[in-house]
Design a protein around this motif. Structure first.
Motif, PDB file in Angstrom:
ATOM      1  N   LEU A 177      87.534 -13.646  40.934  1.00 50.96           N
ATOM      2  CA  LEU A 177      86.788 -12.878  39.926  1.00 50.96           C
ATOM      3  C   LEU A 177      85.824 -12.130  40.357  1.00 50.96           C
ATOM      4  N   VAL A 178      85.004 -12.616  41.575  1.00 47.84           N
ATOM      5  CA  VAL A 178      84.006 -11.753  42.059  1.00 47.84           C
ATOM      6  C   VAL A 178      84.622 -10.329  42.446  1.00 47.84           C
TER       7      VAL A 178
ATOM      8  N   MET B  59      91.058 -10.598  50.144  1.00 47.45           N
ATOM      9  CA  MET B  59      91.241 -11.998  50.486  1.00 47.45           C
ATOM     10  C   MET B  59      92.495 -12.422  51.250  1.00 47.45           C
ATOM     11  N   GLY B  60      93.202 -11.672  51.794  1.00 43.44           N
ATOM     12  CA  GLY B  60      94.419 -11.870  52.663  1.00 43.44           C
ATOM     13  C   GLY B  60      95.407 -12.842  52.041  1.00 43.44           C
TER      14      GLY B  60
ATOM     15  N   ARG C  38      83.886 -17.414  52.851  1.00 43.70           N
ATOM     16  CA  ARG C  38      84.753 -18.567  52.725  1.00 43.70           C
ATOM     17  C   ARG C  38      84.502 -19.635  53.690  1.00 43.70           C
TER      18      ARG C  38
ATOM     19  N   ARG D 142      89.054 -19.813  46.118  1.00 50.38           N
ATOM     20  CA  ARG D 142      89.951 -18.517  45.805  1.00 50.38           C
ATOM     21  C   ARG D 142      89.662 -17.754  44.371  1.00 50.38           C
TER      22      ARG D 142
END
Lengths: 181, 270
Positions: free
Chosen positions: A138-139, A155-156, A85, A133
């Protein structure tokens, strides 16, 4: 718990592995899939590998506080997502144009029929234009096949947020795919 | 077949996605000596730590003296800036980025003038403010970035809250190499500012357990971020679920003292 500054004495934790051992073992099992994960998040092959190896260096540093291998894997995943990210944000700053072109060039080399290839390339190009996000959600779900809770951890964010990112991402993709049809 | 067109449409998208991801991923392989590379980096890091233990001592002393000066001035600033009515001064320090945290002190900043008698918190619309946020960069040193964000009613506590919320999430840093040493689950429960002391109540702040270096770095981030908004004032006490970060009031000078004793946080600008 020590409070005494100088780190890096390889120490055992609950798994009984030293930090060096842990890196080697977790490397063998998960490294490749983490590089692939970062590649899908980033659409940048070289940077993806760098990010995955960063995660292992960090893991080594924190090993004594990660007391089981599940936690270690979760930590590696979260680190990869987080750094991807950041890298993406950085890249957007330096080069303002869309990341889609990178997908096209690499996807073209996949082994598949020409028609299917165009389909995959188009889908990945669409995925690349989604908000960060949503793409992550999705990934992590459709490539890494993680549960909602695991995605949230990586993802936190909360599970509710994962749900809505996934739903929005899917809806956006469907809308675009319908436009082609 | 199915009478829910919504679902069936999504199922197609899901299948297509799985397929596309799988094909893309399977085309990716790893570098031949990736593990060797990781091991070399780990070894390099160990060497760095040993060296830095010696090297940073001189630097830290300098930090110490400036920090003390800052904290003396801070008392006055702290008292003046308790009022939520004092607007944030956006600092146009564009050179900001990785300059030394300790060289930014408000030592030369005059204390704000007498605050208005009534805080405008009831009527003020959500306001944006610019404030410094401290992240951890290379080698666990503290780096500052200026961020602009909405800060509730624009009051002091609201600004601390906004700054600390940014600080907790390392992903908010502009520089990809900066991060936060707080766990992803950490969030701000409440912030209050009374008499020049900011009390920050954090939630979910201990998940994985932390290494000592990371712990201290996290604490430094909090102290510097929480005290920066008011022009570098006084003290800050944090209450986190576990004892170590709990309840003890700490100030920047104390933070620098810890830094000097424990670890090389401070990076001086070149």
């Amino acid at each position: 718990m020590t409070w005494d500054g100088w780190p890096m004495v390889a120490a055992d934790n609950a798994t009984g592995w030293t930090a060096d051992e842990a890196v080697a073992r977790l490397f063998a099992v998960h490294y490749r899939s983490l590089v692939r994960l970062a590649t899908l998040l980033l659409a940048d092959r070289g940077r993806a590998e760098e990010i995955a190896s960063d995660a292992y260096v960090e893991l080594h540093r924190r090993w004594r506080h990660l007391d089981d291998t599940d936690k270690a894997l979760a930590y590696l995943r979260a680190t990869v997502v987080n750094r991807s990210r950041s890298a993406l944000r950085h890249r957007r700053v330096v080069e303002q144009h869309a990341a889609t072109s990178r997908f096209d060039e690499t996807v073209a080399s996949a082994e598949a029929g020409a028609l299917a290839r165009i389909g995959h390339a188009a889908i990945l190009a669409e995925v690349a234009t989604l908000p960060t996000r949503q793409r992550e959600a999705l990934v992590l779900r459709y490539y890494a096949e993680l549960s909602e809770a695991e995605i949230a951890e990586a993802m936190g964010c909360s599970r509710g947020a994962v749900k809505s990112h996934t739903a929005r991402g899917l809806a956006a993709l469907r809308a675009r795919m319908e436009r082609w049809a | 077949m199915t009478n829910d067109p919504d679902r069936s449409g999504l199922a197609d998208v899901e299948a297509a996605l799985r397929d596309a991801f799988e094909r893309r991923a399977s085309a990716v392989d790893i570098a031949p000596d990736a593990l060797g590379d990781i091991r070399r980096r780990i070894a390099g890091r160990r060497r760095w730590w040993r060296l830095s233990a010696l090297r940073t001592r001189g630097v830290a002393m300098i930090s110490m003296s400036t920090a003390v000066a800052a904290s003396v001035a801070a008392i006055a600033v702290g008292i003046g800036s308790c009022s939520p009515a004092t607007p944030a001064r956006p600092r146009p320090n564009v050179a900001g980025g990785p300059t030394a945290a300790v060289t930014t002190p408000p030592a030369t900043t005059p204390p704000p003038t007498t605050p208005p008698t009534t805080p405008p918190s009831n009527t003020a619309p959500p306001s944006t403010a610019t404030f410094p946020v401290y992240y951890i960069g290379a080698n666990d040193k503290l780096y500052r970035e200026y961020h602009r964000a909405t800060a509730g009613d624009g009051g002091t506590a609201a600004k601390v809250r906004a700054a600390v919320a940014l600080m907790l999430d390392g992903r908010t840093a502009f520089d990809p190499d900066y991060s936060s040493r707080w766990p992803a689950s950490a969030s701000v429960r409440s912030v209050s500012v009374v008499g020049g002391v900011a009390t920050v109540d954090l939630h979910g702040a201990t998940v994985n357990g932390y290494d000592p270096v990371g712990n201290r770095a996290a604490l430094q981030q909090l102290i510097w971020t929480a005290t920066a908004f008011s022009g570098g004032s006084g003290g800050c006490s944090s209450t986190a679920p576990r004892a170590r970060r709990s309840g003890r009031a700490v100030s920047r000078s104390r933070a620098s003292y810890i830094a000097r004793r424990r670890s090389p946080y401070w990076r001086r600008s070149g």
